[in-house]
Design an enzyme around this catalytic site. Structure first.
Site, PDB file in Angstrom:
ATOM      1  N   TYR A  86     -71.387  56.547  41.283  1.00  0.00           N
ATOM      2  CA  TYR A  86     -71.251  56.029  42.654  1.00  0.00           C
ATOM      3  C   TYR A  86     -69.977  55.215  42.832  1.00  0.00           C
ATOM      4  O   TYR A  86     -69.581  54.922  43.958  1.00  0.00           O
ATOM      5  CB  TYR A  86     -72.484  55.185  43.045  1.00  0.00           C
ATOM      6  CG  TYR A  86     -73.773  55.979  43.116  1.00  0.00           C
ATOM      7  CD1 TYR A  86     -73.863  57.255  42.573  1.00  0.00           C
ATOM      8  CD2 TYR A  86     -74.907  55.466  43.723  1.00  0.00           C
ATOM      9  CE1 TYR A  86     -75.036  57.987  42.616  1.00  0.00           C
ATOM     10  CE2 TYR A  86     -76.088  56.196  43.782  1.00  0.00           C
ATOM     11  CZ  TYR A  86     -76.141  57.453  43.223  1.00  0.00           C
ATOM     12  OH  TYR A  86     -77.303  58.173  43.273  1.00  0.00           O
ATOM     13  N   LYS A  97     -78.821  61.082  29.473  1.00  0.00           N
ATOM     14  CA  LYS A  97     -78.692  62.536  29.303  1.00  0.00           C
ATOM     15  C   LYS A  97     -77.730  62.752  28.139  1.00  0.00           C
ATOM     16  O   LYS A  97     -76.659  63.363  28.268  1.00  0.00           O
ATOM     17  CB  LYS A  97     -78.190  63.151  30.620  1.00  0.00           C
ATOM     18  CG  LYS A  97     -78.161  64.669  30.654  1.00  0.00           C
ATOM     19  CD  LYS A  97     -79.546  65.315  30.679  1.00  0.00           C
ATOM     20  CE  LYS A  97     -79.426  66.820  30.567  1.00  0.00           C
ATOM     21  NZ  LYS A  97     -80.726  67.493  30.351  1.00  0.00           N
ATOM     22  N   ASP A 133     -84.371  64.206  32.371  1.00  0.00           N
ATOM     23  CA  ASP A 133     -85.224  65.279  32.904  1.00  0.00           C
ATOM     24  C   ASP A 133     -86.654  65.133  32.380  1.00  0.00           C
ATOM     25  O   ASP A 133     -87.629  65.292  33.115  1.00  0.00           O
ATOM     26  CB  ASP A 133     -84.641  66.677  32.604  1.00  0.00           C
ATOM     27  CG  ASP A 133     -84.060  66.818  31.207  1.00  0.00           C
ATOM     28  OD1 ASP A 133     -84.066  65.829  30.443  1.00  0.00           O
ATOM     29  OD2 ASP A 133     -83.587  67.927  30.868  1.00  0.00           O
ATOM     30  N   ASP A 179     -81.419  55.682  40.751  1.00  0.00           N
ATOM     31  CA  ASP A 179     -81.608  55.963  42.180  1.00  0.00           C
ATOM     32  C   ASP A 179     -82.705  57.025  42.350  1.00  0.00           C
ATOM     33  O   ASP A 179     -83.642  56.863  43.139  1.00  0.00           O
ATOM     34  CB  ASP A 179     -80.267  56.461  42.753  1.00  0.00           C
ATOM     35  CG  ASP A 179     -80.315  56.633  44.263  1.00  0.00           C
ATOM     36  OD1 ASP A 179     -81.197  56.043  44.912  1.00  0.00           O
ATOM     37  OD2 ASP A 179     -79.445  57.361  44.794  1.00  0.00           O
ATOM     38  N   ASP A 234     -87.097  56.512  43.376  1.00  0.00           N
ATOM     39  CA  ASP A 234     -87.803  57.157  44.499  1.00  0.00           C
ATOM     40  C   ASP A 234     -89.060  57.857  43.988  1.00  0.00           C
ATOM     41  O   ASP A 234     -90.124  57.799  44.608  1.00  0.00           O
ATOM     42  CB  ASP A 234     -86.907  58.198  45.193  1.00  0.00           C
ATOM     43  CG  ASP A 234     -86.107  57.605  46.353  1.00  0.00           C
ATOM     44  OD1 ASP A 234     -85.835  56.384  46.312  1.00  0.00           O
ATOM     45  OD2 ASP A 234     -85.759  58.358  47.280  1.00  0.00           O
TER      46      ASP A 234
END
Ligand code: IPM
Ligand code: MG
Length: 360
Positions: A146, A195, A227, A251, A255
């Site tokens: 970001y 990852k 994942d 992020d 959610d």
């Protein structure tokens, strides 16, 4: 105590939910004898409309001079709002990213807790939910994708976009320390998510987390690929205590974690820096589709105000009182439309705020 709180109502449902959170802070100050001064600050689409930019330098200064910042939500419908025809650096979200960077808010704490009253709203099966779950997502907030360099260029007549994901070891170390410190006050377990089977930034992340972990022998920890973590969150959410992760993974996973708690309208957040200044906001967005209809759930913002009392103003008893009032309100059956458990009485944003205020 006298405290100055910068208040960013923002866009969409932002003004409605912040109004209810201020109602709660007023009740707290009346009950406990504090004086909170609220200084309005513009950010997001409303700032674009008023000043041409999503966040002015003056707005940043006001936030810096305050003891804490309370934020509703910013942004509009990305397909229809004129704000999204502007250059990306002038869109609502750019204001929020700029504020996080300007205040050095590198640690984003997002608790995901299943209230027993909301069990029926949880989309997972009973045998998975068991006696509930209680985790915190510790998301790095001022690095990674970001904030990396980005550009869109045309190469040989073909459009090509670049976003870069960079972390230095110091950025990783300070968020890892926050994650382990938080775990020490909880169930003493950290799941560091990355990852590392693909990304260099994740391999560095793992190395630094391994180093930091040595200072916390009481904390058990493990590495998990992102994942797999996305899958584990719905398969066995009870295994998590503190999820420590970088900006974009946090992020996305936050959610997901909020949805398994029954509603994204319940998830609060605190963004902290090296000092006591912090920014407190619900984890959800500005929901422009229901703005102005009194349907929004103000509980995530109210719970964020509780975090503000706890982390920036050091008022633990007051924070406990707000959290207990939210719990009691749910117990007493109040529900906003996003909490779909088919129980209790359906109320609007204002009435939900009133119900919590009455219980403080
Ligand atoms: C969040 C939001 C923001 C983010 C957006 C609005 C830039 O999704 O706080 O989770 O991605 O950080
Ligand atoms: Mg988000």
């Amino acid at each position: 105590m006298n405290a100055q709180i910068a208040v960013i109502k923002g866009d969409g449902i932002g003004p409605e939910i912040v109004t209810e959170a201020l109602k709660i802070l007023d009740k707290v100050s009346e009950k406990f004898g504090h004086h909170f001064e609220y200084v309005p600050v513009l950010m997001g689409g409303c700032s674009i409309d008023a000043t041409g930019v999503p966040l002015t330098d003056e707005a940043i200064e006001t936030c810096k001079k305050s003891d804490a910042v309370l934020l509703g939500a910013i942004g509009g419908d990305t397909t229809t709002s004129p704000w999204y025809k502007l250059d990306p650096s002038l869109r609502p979200e750019a204001g929020l990213l700029k504020l996080r960077k300007a205040l050095g808010l590198f640690a984003n704490i997002r608790p995901a807790y299943l209230y027993k009253e909301l069990k029926a709203a949880c989309p997972l099966k009973d045998e998975i939910i068991g006696d509930g779950f209680d985790m915190v997502i510790m998301r790095e907030l001022t690095g990674g994708l970001y904030f990396g360099d980005r550009k869109t260029v045309q190469e040989n007549g073909v459009l090509k976009a670049y976003d870069s994901l960079t972390y230095d070891e110091n950025e990783i170390r300070r968020i890892a320390v926050k994650g382990f410190e938080t775990a020490m006050k909880r169930k003493k377990h950290v799941t560091s998510v990355d990852k590392a089977n693909v990304l260099d930034s994740s391999r560095l992340w793992r190395k630094v987390v391994d180093e930091v972990a040595k200072d916390y022998p009481e904390v058990t920890y493990e590495h998990m690929l992102v994942d797999n973590c996305a899958m584990q969150l719905v398969k066995d959410p009870r295994q998590f205590d503190v999820i420590l992760t970088e900006n974009m993974f946090g992020d996305i996973l936050s959610d997901e974690a909020s949805e398994v708690t029954g509603s994204i309208g319940m998830l609060s957040s605190a963004s902290l820096c090296e000092t006591s200044l912090g920014l407190y906001e619900p984890s959800h967005g500005s929901a422009p589709d229901i703005a102005g209809t009194d349907q929004a759930n103000p509980l995530a913002t109210i719970l964020s105000a509780a975090m503000l009392l706890r982390y920036s103003l050091n008022l633990d008893a007051e924070a406990d009182a707000v959290e207990a009032a939210v719990q009691k309100t749910l117990e007493d059956g109040y529900r906003t439309v996003d909490i779909q458990d088919g129980k209790g009485k359906l109320v609007g944003c204002k009435a939900m705020g009133d119900a919590v205020a009455e219980r403080i």
